[in-house]
Design a protein around this motif. Structure first.
Motif, PDB file in Angstrom:
ATOM      1  N   ALA A 151       1.086  -1.539   0.043  1.00  0.00           N
ATOM      2  CA  ALA A 151      -0.064   0.032   0.580  1.00  0.00           C
ATOM      3  C   ALA A 151       0.762   1.307   0.087  1.00  0.00           C
ATOM      4  CB  ALA A 151      -0.532   0.324   1.718  1.00  0.00           C
ATOM      5  N   ASP A 152       1.510   1.631   0.945  1.00  0.00           N
ATOM      6  CA  ASP A 152       2.821   2.354   0.786  1.00  0.00           C
ATOM      7  C   ASP A 152       3.654   3.075  -0.037  1.00  0.00           C
ATOM      8  OD1 ASP A 152       1.916   2.837   3.061  1.00  0.00           O
ATOM      9  OD2 ASP A 152       4.024   2.068   4.475  1.00  0.00           O
ATOM     10  N   SER A 153       3.967   1.919  -1.394  1.00  0.00           N
ATOM     11  CA  SER A 153       4.683   1.372  -1.960  1.00  0.00           C
ATOM     12  C   SER A 153       4.094   1.736  -3.390  1.00  0.00           C
ATOM     13  CB  SER A 153       5.159  -0.609  -2.228  1.00  0.00           C
ATOM     14  OG  SER A 153       5.924   0.353  -3.844  1.00  0.00           O
ATOM     15  N   GLN A 154       2.767   1.933  -3.439  1.00  0.00           N
ATOM     16  CA  GLN A 154       1.897   2.125  -4.357  1.00  0.00           C
ATOM     17  C   GLN A 154       1.595   3.301  -3.987  1.00  0.00           C
ATOM     18  OE1 GLN A 154       0.379   0.924  -6.830  1.00  0.00           O
ATOM     19  NE2 GLN A 154      -0.580   2.542  -7.659  1.00  0.00           N
ATOM     20  N   ALA A 155       1.521   4.314  -3.449  1.00  0.00           N
ATOM     21  CA  ALA A 155       1.155   5.519  -3.052  1.00  0.00           C
ATOM     22  C   ALA A 155       2.452   6.665  -2.634  1.00  0.00           C
ATOM     23  CB  ALA A 155       0.123   5.480  -1.409  1.00  0.00           C
ATOM     24  N   GLY A 156       3.728   5.207  -2.768  1.00  0.00           N
ATOM     25  CA  GLY A 156       4.441   6.129  -2.570  1.00  0.00           C
ATOM     26  C   GLY A 156       4.952   7.282  -1.963  1.00  0.00           C
ATOM     27  N   LYS A 157       4.743   6.072  -1.074  1.00  0.00           N
ATOM     28  CA  LYS A 157       4.944   7.032   0.578  1.00  0.00           C
ATOM     29  C   LYS A 157       5.490   6.115   1.820  1.00  0.00           C
ATOM     30  CE  LYS A 157       1.432  10.034   0.722  1.00  0.00           C
ATOM     31  NZ  LYS A 157      -0.463  10.336   1.220  1.00  0.00           N
ATOM     32  N   VAL A 158       6.437   5.014   1.272  1.00  0.00           N
ATOM     33  CA  VAL A 158       7.675   3.909   1.512  1.00  0.00           C
ATOM     34  C   VAL A 158       8.697   4.412   3.085  1.00  0.00           C
ATOM     35  CG1 VAL A 158       9.359   2.762   1.992  1.00  0.00           C
ATOM     36  CG2 VAL A 158       7.342   3.217  -0.338  1.00  0.00           C
ATOM     37  N   LYS A 159       8.607   4.355   4.346  1.00  0.00           N
ATOM     38  CA  LYS A 159       8.566   4.243   5.402  1.00  0.00           C
ATOM     39  C   LYS A 159       9.846   3.523   5.225  1.00  0.00           C
ATOM     40  CE  LYS A 159       4.255   5.876   6.821  1.00  0.00           C
ATOM     41  NZ  LYS A 159       3.293   5.043   5.789  1.00  0.00           N
TER      42      LYS A 159
END
Length: 461
Positions: A151-159
């Motif tokens: 989900a975060d990778s798809q949104a471009g918001k990887v932590k």
């Protein structure tokens, strides 16, 4: 001074760039291609198609994520890290950071991935003849939250990696943990091999240890299996045996039921074994004779394990040829006379399926010539069995009618490895690794083969 500052700045920039490129959640563009099999006409879906060192997880283990959308695989795209590819879009995502060792374990009931790795800052032990054998090291078992990561990778918001990766526990260095980790059916325990010293501690003192067997000088014991609770990190010893343990796998439908093998690099005196998680019930899964070459067992359903009973060796024209060890040329393995009298078709051979409960064995099918079926799998619903041969051909078997179909060919005998077919959980497709698209005839890609639509529509009484 300016020169020093500039060089220091450039060095930091390079390190930061390398770190960013190695970050979990990094995305790679789709390489998805649909290719017509040049021999059978089957439409093949290549989920990767460039020479990046791809290979699938071994067929003893699950390949698909629990939502059925992603396949986890090994790749050289990011050195030492695991990858995922979306079957529909072809999008690829890096799903580990910090490396892994041994087997990748994809959970069937949760969007999780598990693997072993060396603790951060601990490099792999090196062998130095002057210094003696390498010192034992600890290993971590790591859990990856794939749902959150995708989900975060798809949104471009990887932590940071710690957002997605959790250390379940660390093995004591003294037990020398490693090898083919396997996730239990209840997804609460992970099983792994332990070293000879740890295995010996749990064997009765009078146990007779097995020596090496065959020309590869492998198979000597002792060896053992231990387990870690992935919730608490608690470790327990499961079983020790007087021979070398190879592949370990679990029954996804029956928690606490394990299958493992006696590893010799070829024919074993007794290849397949089963044991329960509490160490009881140890027995040969399929008792074999010296005339049978059993290999590449894989649990395929709640009650069944598929395996290959090999028929790859030519029958010698005379007994003197056996004694003299008449060589058979070519790239196919297991032709040395030192393996004994097994592997010919003087006895029944083929893709065999053994039932855990009844202990009955059936031969689902066999190629009419050549090596016979080698790596095997099957659908959990009992409809299909699948296997490859030395020539990298992939065969599908209808277990109801015993009809066998050459499903796919042309995967190049020069490939870096064999197709290793694995049936999908829903029984509609097969994953393999293939060098069909490789210019160097070696580098492999991840490929999906569909079960023919007309076979899927079959009805049985």
């Amino acid at each position: 001074m300016k020169t020093y500052v500039t060089l220091a700045f450039l060095s930091c920039a390079v390190l930061l760039t390398d770190a960013a490129q190695a970050q979990i959640g990094r995305r790679f563009p789709s390489e998805r291609k649909v290719v017509k099999d040049p021999v059978t006409g089957t439409m093949l879906t290549f989920l990767t198609s460039t020479p990046a060192g791809d290979s699938k997880i071994y067929p003893t283990h699950n390949q698909w994520t629990s939502d059925g959308q992603w396949l986890i695989f090994r790749s050289g795209r990011v050195e030492g890290e695991a990858m995922a590819v979306n079957e529909k879009t072809g999008d690829m995502v890096q799903v580990s950071e910090g490396g892994y060792t041994g087997m990748l374990n994809v959970a069937r009931n949760a969007m999780k991935l598990y693997f072993m790795r060396r603790p951060p800052g601990k490099s792999a032990p090196t062998k130095d003849a002057a210094a003696g054998p390498p010192a034992p090291t600890s290993l971590q078992i790591v859990e990856v939250d794939l749902a959150k990561l995708f989900a975060d990778s798809q949104a471009g918001k990887v932590k940071s990696a710690k957002t997605y990766q959790r250390v379940c526990g660390t093995t004591p260095a003294a037990i020398q943990a490693g090898g083919d980790m396997a996730l239990d059916g209840d997804e609460a325990w992970a099983y792994f091999r332990v070293g000879k010293e740890e295995a010996a501690r749990h064997l009765p003192p009078e146990t007779k240890l097995e020596p090496n067997f065959g020309p590869r000088n492998m198979g000597a014991g002792p060896s053992g299996i231990a387990a870690m609770n992935i919730k608490t990190g608690a470790i327990k010893h499961v079983v020790s045996v007087p021979f070398q343990i190879g592949h370990i796998q679990t029954n996804p439908w029956v928690p606490g039921e394990l299958v493992f093998c006696w590893e010799t690099g070829g024919k074993s005196p007794q290849r397949t074994w089963t044991v329960l998680a509490d160490g009881t019930g140890l027995r040969p899964l399929y008792p074999e004779s010296e005339y049978e070459w059993v290999t590449h067992e894989a649990i395929i359903s709640k009650d069944e394990t598929a395996m290959a009973i090999m028929g790859h060796r030519k029958i010698p024209a005379a007994a003197t040829e056996v004694a003299a060890g008449t060589p058979v040329s070519g790239a196919n393995p297991g032709q040395e006379a030192a393996w004994g009298p097994s592997g010919t078709r003087e006895k029944p051979t083929g893709l065999a399926i053994v039932n855990f409960r009844t202990r009955e064995v059936v031969i689902a099918g066999q190629t009419p010539s050549g090596s016979g079926l080698w790596h095997v799998s099957g659908s959990p619903d009992g409809r299909w069995a699948v296997g490859d041969d030395f020539a990298r051909n992939v065969y599908l078997i209808d277990r109801h009618t015993r009809e066998m179909l050459l499903l796919s060919a042309g995967h190049k005998q020069t490939a870096a490895d064999h197709p290793h077919p694995t049936m999908s959980p829903d029984g509609t497709k097969i994953e393999i690794q293939s060098a069909m698209l490789s210019d160097d005839n070696k580098s492999m890609n991840i490929c999906i083969i569909p079960v023919p639509e007309e076979w899927l529509k079959r009805q049985y009484k």
